[in-house]
Scaffold this motif. Sequence first.
Motif, PDB file in Angstrom:
ATOM      1  N   ALA A 205      -1.258  -2.164  -5.030  1.00  0.00           N
ATOM      2  CA  ALA A 205      -0.922  -3.308  -4.007  1.00  0.00           C
ATOM      3  C   ALA A 205      -1.411  -2.813  -2.746  1.00  0.00           C
ATOM      4  O   ALA A 205      -1.694  -3.633  -2.022  1.00  0.00           O
ATOM      5  CB  ALA A 205       0.504  -3.369  -4.088  1.00  0.00           C
ATOM      6  N   GLY A 206      -1.204  -1.543  -2.504  1.00  0.00           N
ATOM      7  CA  GLY A 206      -1.626  -1.011  -1.092  1.00  0.00           C
ATOM      8  C   GLY A 206      -3.188  -1.255  -1.018  1.00  0.00           C
ATOM      9  O   GLY A 206      -3.417  -1.492   0.197  1.00  0.00           O
ATOM     10  N   LEU A 207      -3.806  -1.084  -2.083  1.00  0.00           N
ATOM     11  CA  LEU A 207      -5.348  -0.889  -1.979  1.00  0.00           C
ATOM     12  C   LEU A 207      -5.707  -2.295  -1.747  1.00  0.00           C
ATOM     13  O   LEU A 207      -6.631  -2.695  -1.029  1.00  0.00           O
ATOM     14  CB  LEU A 207      -5.778  -0.321  -3.277  1.00  0.00           C
ATOM     15  CG  LEU A 207      -7.424  -0.479  -3.101  1.00  0.00           C
ATOM     16  CD1 LEU A 207      -7.978   0.505  -2.321  1.00  0.00           C
ATOM     17  CD2 LEU A 207      -7.831   0.068  -4.965  1.00  0.00           C
ATOM     18  N   THR A 208      -5.014  -3.267  -2.491  1.00  0.00           N
ATOM     19  CA  THR A 208      -5.291  -4.744  -2.311  1.00  0.00           C
ATOM     20  C   THR A 208      -5.023  -5.311  -0.765  1.00  0.00           C
ATOM     21  O   THR A 208      -5.779  -6.013  -0.246  1.00  0.00           O
ATOM     22  CB  THR A 208      -4.564  -5.527  -3.334  1.00  0.00           C
ATOM     23  OG1 THR A 208      -5.006  -4.998  -4.782  1.00  0.00           O
ATOM     24  CG2 THR A 208      -5.071  -7.060  -3.443  1.00  0.00           C
ATOM     25  N   ASP A 209      -3.940  -4.909  -0.523  1.00  0.00           N
ATOM     26  CA  ASP A 209      -3.715  -5.597   0.927  1.00  0.00           C
ATOM     27  C   ASP A 209      -3.981  -4.605   2.190  1.00  0.00           C
ATOM     28  O   ASP A 209      -3.886  -5.152   3.344  1.00  0.00           O
ATOM     29  CB  ASP A 209      -2.178  -5.655   1.113  1.00  0.00           C
ATOM     30  CG  ASP A 209      -1.328  -4.366   1.275  1.00  0.00           C
ATOM     31  OD1 ASP A 209      -1.874  -3.337   1.503  1.00  0.00           O
ATOM     32  OD2 ASP A 209      -0.036  -4.596   1.329  1.00  0.00           O
ATOM     33  N   GLY A 210      -4.745  -3.594   1.981  1.00  0.00           N
ATOM     34  CA  GLY A 210      -5.412  -2.823   2.948  1.00  0.00           C
ATOM     35  C   GLY A 210      -4.647  -1.616   3.585  1.00  0.00           C
ATOM     36  O   GLY A 210      -5.078  -1.101   4.417  1.00  0.00           O
ATOM     37  N   THR A 211      -3.294  -1.305   2.943  1.00  0.00           N
ATOM     38  CA  THR A 211      -2.447  -0.283   3.211  1.00  0.00           C
ATOM     39  C   THR A 211      -3.355   1.078   3.118  1.00  0.00           C
ATOM     40  O   THR A 211      -3.158   2.134   3.843  1.00  0.00           O
ATOM     41  CB  THR A 211      -1.349  -0.331   2.583  1.00  0.00           C
ATOM     42  OG1 THR A 211      -0.459  -1.496   2.762  1.00  0.00           O
ATOM     43  CG2 THR A 211      -0.368   0.895   2.982  1.00  0.00           C
ATOM     44  N   PHE A 212      -4.081   1.175   2.203  1.00  0.00           N
ATOM     45  CA  PHE A 212      -4.971   2.207   1.722  1.00  0.00           C
ATOM     46  C   PHE A 212      -6.470   1.829   1.820  1.00  0.00           C
ATOM     47  O   PHE A 212      -6.950   0.697   1.618  1.00  0.00           O
ATOM     48  CB  PHE A 212      -4.852   2.902   0.189  1.00  0.00           C
ATOM     49  CG  PHE A 212      -3.192   2.871   0.190  1.00  0.00           C
ATOM     50  CD1 PHE A 212      -2.497   3.957   0.780  1.00  0.00           C
ATOM     51  CD2 PHE A 212      -2.572   2.349  -1.091  1.00  0.00           C
ATOM     52  CE1 PHE A 212      -1.012   4.021   0.596  1.00  0.00           C
ATOM     53  CE2 PHE A 212      -1.188   2.630  -1.249  1.00  0.00           C
ATOM     54  CZ  PHE A 212      -0.582   3.467  -0.416  1.00  0.00           C
ATOM     55  N   HIS A 217      -8.932   7.719  -0.274  1.00  0.00           N
ATOM     56  CA  HIS A 217      -7.652   7.678   0.440  1.00  0.00           C
ATOM     57  C   HIS A 217      -6.457   7.933  -0.429  1.00  0.00           C
ATOM     58  O   HIS A 217      -5.473   8.761  -0.158  1.00  0.00           O
ATOM     59  CB  HIS A 217      -7.617   6.491   1.077  1.00  0.00           C
ATOM     60  CG  HIS A 217      -6.301   6.338   2.197  1.00  0.00           C
ATOM     61  ND1 HIS A 217      -5.846   5.461   2.796  1.00  0.00           N
ATOM     62  CD2 HIS A 217      -5.463   7.437   2.474  1.00  0.00           C
ATOM     63  CE1 HIS A 217      -4.802   5.578   3.679  1.00  0.00           C
ATOM     64  NE2 HIS A 217      -4.560   6.995   3.373  1.00  0.00           N
ATOM     65  N   ILE A 218      -6.367   7.485  -1.622  1.00  0.00           N
ATOM     66  CA  ILE A 218      -5.193   7.283  -2.556  1.00  0.00           C
ATOM     67  C   ILE A 218      -5.233   8.656  -3.242  1.00  0.00           C
ATOM     68  O   ILE A 218      -4.165   9.161  -3.383  1.00  0.00           O
ATOM     69  CB  ILE A 218      -5.318   6.382  -3.627  1.00  0.00           C
ATOM     70  CG1 ILE A 218      -4.939   5.023  -2.734  1.00  0.00           C
ATOM     71  CG2 ILE A 218      -4.125   6.534  -4.483  1.00  0.00           C
ATOM     72  CD1 ILE A 218      -5.271   3.649  -4.000  1.00  0.00           C
ATOM     73  N   SER A 219      -6.224   9.179  -3.429  1.00  0.00           N
ATOM     74  CA  SER A 219      -6.418  10.524  -4.031  1.00  0.00           C
ATOM     75  C   SER A 219      -5.916  11.573  -3.172  1.00  0.00           C
ATOM     76  O   SER A 219      -5.364  12.590  -3.654  1.00  0.00           O
ATOM     77  CB  SER A 219      -8.016  10.905  -4.320  1.00  0.00           C
ATOM     78  OG  SER A 219      -8.412  10.243  -5.414  1.00  0.00           O
ATOM     79  N   GLU A 220      -6.262  11.487  -1.946  1.00  0.00           N
ATOM     80  CA  GLU A 220      -5.806  12.285  -1.020  1.00  0.00           C
ATOM     81  C   GLU A 220      -4.115  12.330  -0.688  1.00  0.00           C
ATOM     82  O   GLU A 220      -3.551  13.506  -0.194  1.00  0.00           O
ATOM     83  CB  GLU A 220      -6.247  12.149   0.535  1.00  0.00           C
ATOM     84  CG  GLU A 220      -7.872  12.174   0.399  1.00  0.00           C
ATOM     85  CD  GLU A 220      -8.623  11.705   1.813  1.00  0.00           C
ATOM     86  OE1 GLU A 220      -7.581  11.146   2.489  1.00  0.00           O
ATOM     87  OE2 GLU A 220      -9.697  12.025   1.870  1.00  0.00           O
ATOM     88  N   LEU A 221      -3.660  11.251  -1.246  1.00  0.00           N
ATOM     89  CA  LEU A 221      -2.029  11.374  -1.017  1.00  0.00           C
ATOM     90  C   LEU A 221      -1.320  11.976  -2.165  1.00  0.00           C
ATOM     91  O   LEU A 221      -0.028  12.318  -2.147  1.00  0.00           O
ATOM     92  CB  LEU A 221      -1.502   9.659  -1.123  1.00  0.00           C
ATOM     93  CG  LEU A 221      -2.058   8.909   0.293  1.00  0.00           C
ATOM     94  CD1 LEU A 221      -1.656   7.585  -0.133  1.00  0.00           C
ATOM     95  CD2 LEU A 221      -1.427   9.421   1.427  1.00  0.00           C
TER      96      LEU A 221
END
Length: 251
Positions: A205-212, A217-221
């Motif tokens: 969801a965050g990837l879709t709305d621009g949070t990530f 970026h997600i891999s780094e989290l």
Amino acid sequence: MIGDSHAAMFGEACFKKGDTKMTLGTGCSLLMHLGDTPLPSKNGLLTTIGWSVGNTVAYAWEGAIVSCGSMIEWLKGLNIIANVEETEEMARKVAHDCEVLLIPAFSGLGAPFWQMDRKASFHGITFGTKNEHLVAATLDAICFQIKAVIDAMEGDLGHAVPQLAMHGGLSKNKYIRQTLEHLLHVHITLQDNSDISAQGAAYLAGLTDGTFRDLEHISELRTTIPLDTSEAVTSLNTRYNSWLARVKQHQ
């Protein structure tokens, strides 16, 4: 919107070909990232969509194991154990000389064998067999099924799995973690989070709305905790080969 097991794949940041996750729940679902092209398996795996976002579709091979944590509940129902926490210590008491094997076909055997008409059976029981032997055989059977799926995946992939992410209730069991580490010869990672599926849905969801920003970026989290895998069971490979031979006798 994403299904439970596939959300866990996204939550484990399986974004590159060969990235693999396993969920140790009632059953066990292993998913390996294939890239953007669906490929048939030659070794008894299912081809599925792992996840999609925008115009990107990630395909996966899935190894669906029918019986995993459900066997622990079965042991509880027989009053062999009172809770799952007991299993680790009980298995360790007999692990090095346990000759009891369990074919865990309580509802048939799933990937990569697909013996859905088979029934479960213990082998090697004697008058000296104790509850500890039955528990050790049950935990081993969970690991042996995973080993068979990983071998199938590596056969299809053409090389070793580079990294295997683990989560689910039984991932807390050190006996299972250590057994898998020594059986598979694969680096196993574990996150300090018990809700990987929810995390995956949130990442998507965050990837879709621009949070990530992107997948990187997600891999780094994603952060992992070290596994204590120092204690090996000496007879693992011999027991696995005996178990696999008994499974194949049915084919």
